[in-house]
Design a protein around this motif. Structure first.
Motif, mmCIF file in Angstrom:
data_model
loop_
_atom_site.group_PDB
_atom_site.id
_atom_site.type_symbol
_atom_site.label_atom_id
_atom_site.label_comp_id
_atom_site.label_asym_id
_atom_site.label_seq_id
_atom_site.Cartn_x
_atom_site.Cartn_y
_atom_site.Cartn_z
ATOM 1 N N ALA A 99 0.816 -1.223 0.000
ATOM 2 C CA ALA A 99 0.000 0.000 0.000
ATOM 3 C C ALA A 99 0.848 1.271 0.000
ATOM 4 O O ALA A 99 0.314 2.372 -0.116
ATOM 5 N N ALA A 116 0.267 -2.294 5.075
ATOM 6 C CA ALA A 116 -0.698 -1.189 5.190
ATOM 7 C C ALA A 116 -0.025 0.182 5.151
ATOM 8 O O ALA A 116 -0.699 1.201 5.021
ATOM 9 N N THR A 118 1.314 3.519 4.101
ATOM 10 C CA THR A 118 1.006 4.315 2.910
ATOM 11 C C THR A 118 2.004 5.447 2.709
ATOM 12 O O THR A 118 2.632 5.545 1.670
ATOM 13 N N THR A 133 -0.584 -3.447 10.157
ATOM 14 C CA THR A 133 -1.787 -2.626 10.263
ATOM 15 C C THR A 133 -1.490 -1.136 10.136
ATOM 16 O O THR A 133 -2.325 -0.369 9.679
ATOM 17 N N THR A 135 -0.529 2.521 9.099
ATOM 18 C CA THR A 135 -0.539 3.252 7.835
ATOM 19 C C THR A 135 0.348 4.490 7.871
ATOM 20 O O THR A 135 0.991 4.821 6.894
ATOM 21 N N ASN A 152 -1.145 1.135 14.944
ATOM 22 C CA ASN A 152 -1.797 1.867 13.861
ATOM 23 C C ASN A 152 -2.060 3.312 14.275
ATOM 24 O O ASN A 152 -2.982 3.592 15.023
#
Length: 186
Positions: A99, A116, A118, A133, A135, A152
């Motif tokens: 991602a 996950a 980003t 998890t 991001t 997260n």
């Protein structure tokens, strides 16, 4: 275009002035125009790349969204699949860092490691489902199966968390400055 090698349906078809590229596989490096020193092996590997140089993509759809990102290594189906402009990432394993779009200097080794992430940077995730998890958290080190799996952050945060061991840091969600060593630690 000099010293380029392209094998496969539309592989490297758009190269204009790029040099020393190797594209093997259907649509591998098919959007590359002026980029140089790239290696793409597999269907759709490095397929959106236009000017990003010194990238290595091995596996179906690895680094396939990359446009201008440079110095990235993706090995495994879907590895660094969403990466667009980010530089200096290494992803080894199915969907590792898949991602990641603009996060830089990340290392993920293992199936779904860091999958996950980003826009976060400077993370290390080694082990299946490590740091899977999070991001937006940066500066984490997760070594071991499912290490820091539930961490997260909902905003860009440098966590300085270190978890080493099978499922180490499994209960950490938004904590910072933690050092957890040993299986199931934390």
């Amino acid at each position: 275009d000099t010293y380029n090698t392209a094998v496969g349906y539309y592989a490297g078809v758009a190269v204009t002035t790029g040099s020393q590229n190797t594209f093997i596989g259907g649509l591998a490096g098919d959007a590359t125009t002026t980029a140089s020193n790239n290696t793409a092996l597999g269907y759709l590997a490095l397929s959106a790349n236009t000017t990003g140089s010194v990238n290595t993509a091995i596996g179906v759809a690895s680094l396939d969204a990359n446009t201008t990102g440079a110095n990235n290594v993706a090995v495994g189906g879907g590895a660094l699949g969403a990466n667009t402009t980010a530089d200096n990432n290494t992803a080894v394993g199915k969907d590792a860092l898949t991602a990641n779009t603009t996060g830089t200097n990340n290392v993920a080794v293992g199936s779904l490691a860091g999958d996950a992430i980003t826009t976060a940077s400077n993370n290390v995730a080694i082990g299946a489902h490590a740091l899977t998890t999070d991001t937006l958290g940066s500066g984490s080190i997760a070594i071991g199966r499912q290490a820091l799996q539930t961490q997260n952050f909902t905003s860009a945060t440098t966590s300085y968390n270190v978890a080493v061991g099978d499922q180490a840091g499994l209960s950490v969600t938004t904590g910072i400055n933690n050092t957890l060593i040993g299986g199931l630690a934390g």
